[in-house]
Design an enzyme around this catalytic site. Structure first.
Site, mmCIF file in Angstrom:
data_model
loop_
_atom_site.group_PDB
_atom_site.id
_atom_site.type_symbol
_atom_site.label_atom_id
_atom_site.label_comp_id
_atom_site.label_asym_id
_atom_site.label_seq_id
_atom_site.Cartn_x
_atom_site.Cartn_y
_atom_site.Cartn_z
ATOM 1 C CG ASP A 106 -1.990 -1.064 1.178
ATOM 2 O OD1 ASP A 106 -1.758 -2.086 0.517
ATOM 3 O OD2 ASP A 106 -3.055 -0.880 1.810
ATOM 4 C CE LYS B 31 -5.304 1.881 2.391
ATOM 5 N NZ LYS B 31 -4.243 1.149 3.091
ATOM 6 C CE LYS C 296 -7.004 -1.482 2.471
ATOM 7 N NZ LYS C 296 -5.661 -1.932 2.850
#
Lengths: 286, 336
Positions: B168, B236, B272
């Site tokens: 991430d 995300k 996400k």
């Protein structure tokens, strides 16, 4: 020209706010002679669930406050009740069909009971706790601690005195409460909630539901996040089943009471919803 | 289903933009993307959030939510012990119910990856073993992203080498907001390259836009396109360290970009939302938004995740309520 009446809609009291029922339902509250008094929210099981969430969130703050502080906060409520005497007397007169002097006596009794309980807040631990004698060089001390969230079915035949007599003792020890008010006489309970909202009681410590106790009580009795159940006003319900439901999650339960002596002020009502914690401590370290 | 198509960094951009890839061509492309109808977007999100999901659908949704969770701990106070207990929770969310599904991944800081990998043992790997769980690591100087590129790449490569399946990364919001799209693009490309393992495969790259710092929906849309063009496998919303974190409108907007990208190229990009999703009720709204926007196919761990920590306990309470018929309480789930 005559003026149109503006009847009040009484809402629920959950987490320090006054929401309508999530179900959108209301029911008519009638006076002693059958006339329309007001609309009250008819709470559902989901309102009861939300009330438990609010009560749970308030436990840590209220139970950690010192007994002295809780006593001050509770005493302040009695002071505010005193300032709203006229409103409560009028509500009780209309709802119960009693004379205003009789209603006045009820309000006096409710305020006096509230003050009596407020006084216990910093004293009940001394009375209910104990320094135990043990055969060794230890202090062995038992102290009562609040059990957590208490669900209450308030007395159904009383506007204010019954409500106060059930709610105040649970608060004294530091519990938070979810209380189902009298179905037929709910107005004073919500007016009391309006007093609580403008006092120093943190939001969520007292949560008031109006509507059908038969509908909501089973959900509260079986709710795993409720620690104790006061069935003082549940005499007309299937209260044996409620006790069985409550036993599934080991709740402390008060049975129904009826008659004029229902929920008489007593230390037992305070201590009943506490858990005893016992600690050992060495008398000296050598 | 496995998304195993290897996207070599920057190849998407050269295909879609055509011609030579330059800062100005990228800027021209991104600035050419139409603006967002903010009122319409929020109204659509509110509408999707008003669906009533009951009984069997709710039971399905709750189980699906669990299997889409990236169970996360991103605290300065994290220890290997905390990570081990998180892994145990991810593997067995409800000890009283063996039918409870497992989460998709455990999301930790880079230095905790070895602890997570060790704790998972034979259950490591969403695609490798049945019932397996991935390890995701936040990298590139998370959460601020304020470090030199060399440090960010080392951070990423270190986590991948330690066994992280997913990275991430955060974008450089400062560069993005000052219009230096090329710099953001190059960074994502470089980080994607740093995700390359010794065997030539890539760790999945989730690109964190930190929408709470992008200020406008237009910026979110541009940043989403930019991240996808640069080779991100997932986009995300947030780090969870900035408020507001994930919101339904922002997630809906990102889902629309993913849908458009799928129409344009046939590729499937994951989304996400992370941070601020604490209740089952909220999470179900996201499932509805996914199904209605990108399609039901996206409701699988390779294409949609929740970045959450406290959400799992709330879902477990709701599952218990459905199973027993009475309300459960926090005493019946683990304390995290």
């Amino acid at each position: 020209m005559s003026r149109l009446a503006v009847p009040k809609t009484y809402k629920l009291y959950i987490g320090g706010k006054f929401p309508r029922s999530e179900s959108g339902r209301v029911y008519e509250v009638l006076g002693a002679s059958g006339e329309f008094l007001a609309n009250a929210a008819k709470a559902s099981r989901k309102d009861a669930r939300d009330a438990v969430v609010a009560a749970r969130a308030a436990v840590s703050g209220w139970s950690k406050a010192t007994g002295y502080n809780r006593g001050q906060v509770l005493y302040r409520i009695a002071e505010l009740l005193e300032g709203r005497r006229a409103q409560f007397i009028e509500e009780i007169t209309l709802a119960e069909g009693v004379s205003s002097s009789e209603a006045e006596a009820q309000v006096d009794e409710a305020i006096d009971r509230w003050i009596w309980y407020a006084g216990w807040a910093d004293k009940y631990v001394q009375v209910a706790g104990n320094a135990n004698a043990v055969s060794g060089p230890y202090f062995n001390i038992s102290v009562p601690e609040p059990t957590g969230v208490v669900a209450i079915v308030a007395p159904q035949t009383s506007s204010l005195v019954g409500f106060v007599s059930a709610v105040a003792p649970a608060l004294v020890a530091g519990n938070t409460v979810v209380v189902i008010a009298s179905e037929a006489l709910p107005l004073s309970a919500i007016s009391l909630a309006e007093v609580l909202a403008t006092s120093d009681v943190p939001g969520g410590v007292v949560n008031v539901l109006t509507g059908s106790p038969a509908e909501m009580a089973p959900w509260l009795a079986s709710h795993a996040d409720v620690n104790a159940l006061d069935l003082v006003g549940a005499g007309e319900l299937d209260w044996v089943q409620l006790q069985i439901d409550a036993a599934e999650t080991l709740k402390r339960v008060f049975p129904p009471e009826s008659g004029p002596d229902a929920a008489t002020p007593s230390l037992a009502r305070i201590v009943g919803f506490t858990e005893t914690k016992t600690v050992w401590h060495t008398k000296s370290l050598i | 289903m496995t998304i195993d198509k290897v996207v070599s960094p920057a190849s998407r951009a050269t295909e879609v933009l055509g011609g030579e890839l330059t800062e100005s061509s990228l800027k021209r492309y991104l600035n050419g993307i139409s603006g967002v109808d903010a009122v319409g977007l929020e109204a659509r999100a509110a509408d999707l959030g008003s669906r009533s999901i009951k009984t069997t659908s709710k039971a399905w949704a709750l189980d699906r939510i669990i299997s889409l969770i990236d169970l996360t701990t991103l605290e300065g106070a994290d220890t290997p012990g905390k990570v081990r207990s998180l892994v145990a929770k991810g593997l067995t969310p409800d000890a009283a119910d063996p039918t409870c599904p497992r989460v998709a991944a455990i999301c930790v800081y880079g230095d905790m990856v070895p602890a997570a990998v060790e704790a998972l043992g034979a259950s490591h790997g969403l695609d490798e073993v049945s019932g397996g769980i991935n390890v995701a690591a936040v990298a590139t100087a998370f959460p601020s992203g304020r470090a030199s590129l060399a440090v960010k790449l080392a951070d990423t490569a270190d986590a991948v080498a330690a066994g992280a399946d997913e990275i991430d990364m955060v974008i450089d919001r400062g560069a993005f907001l000052s219009g230096r799209y090329g710099q953001v693009f190059d960074e994502i490309v470089a980080v994607k390259e740093a995700c390359r393992r010794a065997d030539g495969s890539y760790a999945h790259l989730k690109v964190i836009l930190e929408t709470g710092e992008l200020n406008t929906y237009d910026n979110v849309r541009r940043a989403s396109w930019l991240s996808i063009l640069a080779g991100g496998d997932f986009i995300k919303t947030s780090t969870g360290k900035v408020a507001p974190a994930a919101t339904l409108p922002v997630t809906l907007l990102m889902l629309e970009v993913v849908r458009d990208w799928n129409r344009l190229t046939g590729e499937k990009i994951g989304v996400k939302p992370a941070g601020g999703i604490r209740t089952s009720k909220d999470a179900i709204k996201y499932l509805v938004a996914v199904a209605e926007t990108a399609g039901e196919e996206w409701l699988q761990p390779h294409l949609f995740r929740f970045g959450a920590s406290s959400l799992l306990n709330d879902v477990l309470l709701q599952r218990q309520k459905l199973a027993t018929g009475h309300y459960s309480g926090a005493d019946y789930v683990t304390i995290d």
